[in-house]
Design an enzyme around this catalytic site. Structure first.
Site, short mmCIF file in Angstrom:
data_model
loop_
_atom_site.label_atom_id
_atom_site.label_comp_id
_atom_site.label_asym_id
_atom_site.label_seq_id
_atom_site.Cartn_x
_atom_site.Cartn_y
_atom_site.Cartn_z
N SER A 93 0.73 -1.25 -0.06
CA SER A 93 0.04 0.08 -0.07
C SER A 93 1.06 1.17 -0.05
O SER A 93 2.10 1.18 0.32
CB SER A 93 -0.94 0.09 1.37
OG SER A 93 -0.20 0.31 2.35
N LYS A 94 0.24 2.31 -0.18
CA LYS A 94 0.88 3.81 -0.13
C LYS A 94 1.91 4.07 0.92
O LYS A 94 2.73 4.69 0.98
CB LYS A 94 -0.03 4.97 -0.41
CG LYS A 94 -0.68 4.63 -1.78
CD LYS A 94 -1.15 5.97 -2.54
CE LYS A 94 -1.46 5.63 -3.83
NZ LYS A 94 -3.01 5.87 -4.28
#
Ligand code: GLU
Length: 488
Positions: free
Chosen positions: A251-252
């Site tokens: 994920s970011k």
């Protein structure tokens, strides 16, 4: 049988690294088998799909070198390749399934479905549709439709057990009763993913569906639908999730997730391709740096690992450096140029006028950068005013360690600069430097550290004889004079 595979992105954002890896494996598999690589845009989610996103995904695919044989822009025999343009076909297949009793209309409203779910959860059961509208009489259905009651269309899951081949996981068997009577058409008439993906994969004659593991939960629904439609079921390969350093889905939070970000950060394209392939696949368990040709020669879906692949940003950077270093200086220079322009160091015209000089600089720096974008900071000293070179603390401290520093710098000025003026290259300057050291019985750091501080202001960096050539005699002289004064 011709291998036909596809990559089917939803245009709801940039090209995700996980999606890019899926695309690459499909592409490589097609190339390996002389097959066809189809690109299909899954834009049934009208709210989240944008043309802008489609454009950027296509652009990123091209940047990665994955040209598609059929799909937007090239078209092909089974187009259109955008789901929003295929609705008539979905409605036709849905009508056929309704006719054959393999699907049914469901009039349950959101309220009923919500309370059903709550009740099931309270009883610790898996939430699922209870078949309330499964066996409505044709008369009742006709009456409620005529009355304008909204309905969805659900797939009627038959009894029994079903299997499919997964090249990553082996044979998969599931009990049909584990599959819900899922919705094929929403009450607004729009088709759902599980429905259209089967229609399209079948119509486009897809032989192998290679996609992310997150779709494994959908595959039973899809396999049952192929069977209901009397179609041949393709073979599958579910690729392991890409995990962040925290072992959770990438994920970011743990790193950039889109291909474009890596491109813009100045990762060499081939390094991106190579790195993505390493997420779940290996050439031979040893060789980490391999070419696209090697990938195409050796890629086997069954060699893809089942376990999640951890995305290691450090390794990615390392790989970037490996590729950048191998590039011909003129190629590397061209790729670094946008960053140099952006940093305001040179204009495009200056780069063109001084292309030989710039290539020389890049050649000398290739060992020291991993990303094209890292170059400007490392060569900033070349663009400082010669009277304004800022000495960092460590550089100055190193220079001041040497008692004879002023004398050394004066000797460089008096012996190396004339050599440089006479057109010497870095190798000749290095020879001259050695001779100077031998003559005065100085060790290299006695010359190197004051000289580095004088010319670059930094404690480390490229070869100093390269730097002399890059600066040229006039600029070098100013820097030397100033250092002789300041470091005395
Ligand atoms: N549109 C789906 C996605 O982007 C692709 C699913 C599939 O490959 O079947 O995840």
């Amino acid at each position: 049988m011709t291998v036909r595979v596809r990559y089917a992105p939803s245009p709801t954002g940039l090209l995700h690294v996980g999606g890019a890896r899926t695309a690459l494996f499909n592409w490589a598999w097609a190339r390996r088998h002389g097959g066809v690589f189809v690109l299909r845009i899954e834009d049934t989610d009208k709210e989240r799909s944008t043309e802008e996103s489609e454009r950027s995904i296509l652009e990123a695919m091209r940047w990665l070198g994955m040209e598609w044989d059929e799909g937007p822009g090239v078209e092909g025999p089974y187009g259109p390749y955008r789901q929003s343009e295929r609705n008539a076909r979905y409605q036709e297949l849905c009508a056929r399934l309704l006719e054959e009793g393999k699907a049914y209309r469901c009039f349950c409203d959101a309220e009923r479905l919500t309370s059903l779910r709550e009740q099931q959860m309270a009883n610790k059961e898996n939430p699922r549709y209870d078949g309330h509208c499964r066996d409505l009489s044709p008369e009742e259905v006709a009456r409620r439709m005529a009355a304008g009651e909204p309905y969805t269309v659900r797939f009627r899951v038959p009894e029994g057990e079903t299997r499919f081949t997964d090249h990553v996981r082996g044979e998969v068997v599931f009990q049909n009763k584990e599959v819900d009577d899922w919705v094929m058409l929403r009450s607004d008439g729009s088709p759902t993913y599980n429905f259209v993906v089967v229609c399209d994969d079948a119509d486009m004659k897809i032989t192998h569906v290679l996609r992310g593991e997150e779709h494994l939960v959908n595959t039973p629904k899809q396999v049952l639908l192929y069977e209901a439609l009397g179609l041949e079921v393709p073979e599958f390969g579910h690729l392991p999730l890409m995990l962040g350093a925290d072992k959770k889905k990438l994920s970011k939070r743990t790193g950039h997730t889109s291909v474009q970000v890596y491109r813009d950060l100045g990762y060499p394209r081939d390094a991106v391709v190579n790195f993505l392939c390493l997420q779940g696949w290996a050439l031979d368990g040893e060789t980490e740096v391999f070419s696209v040709d090697q990938l195409v020669e050796s890629f086997e879906v069954r060699d893809v690992s089942k376990g999640g692949a951890v995305f290691d940003p450090e390794k990615f950077l390392w790989l970037a450096g490996e590729y950048l270093r191998q590039e011909a200086p003129e190629v590397c220079a061209e790729r670094c140029a946008p960053y140099v322009i952006e940093a305001g160091q040179m204009t495009a015209e200056e780069l063109e006028e001084r292309s030989g000089w710039f290539q020389e600089v890049v050649r000398g720096m290739q060992e020291r950068v991993r990303l094209y974008s890292e170059l400007p900071e490392k060569i900033a000293f070349l663009f400082e005013g010669d009277e304004e070179v800022s000495y960092d603390e460590k550089a100055e401290k190193n220079a001041r360690k040497h008692e004879h520093r002023a004398e050394v710098l004066a000797a460089v000025r008096d012996t190396l600069l004339p050599t440089l003026e006479a057109g010497a290259d870095a190798a000749a300057l290095s020879e001259a430097g050695k001779a100077l050291l031998a003559e005065r019985e100085w060790k290299f750091p006695a010359l190197g550290q004051p000289l580095r501080c004088a010319l670059t202001g930094a404690a480390g960096g490229p070869d100093l004889f390269d730097v002399l050539v890059w600066l040229g005699p006039e600029r070098a002289r100013v820097r030397l004079e100033r250092a002789i004064e300041r470091l005395a």
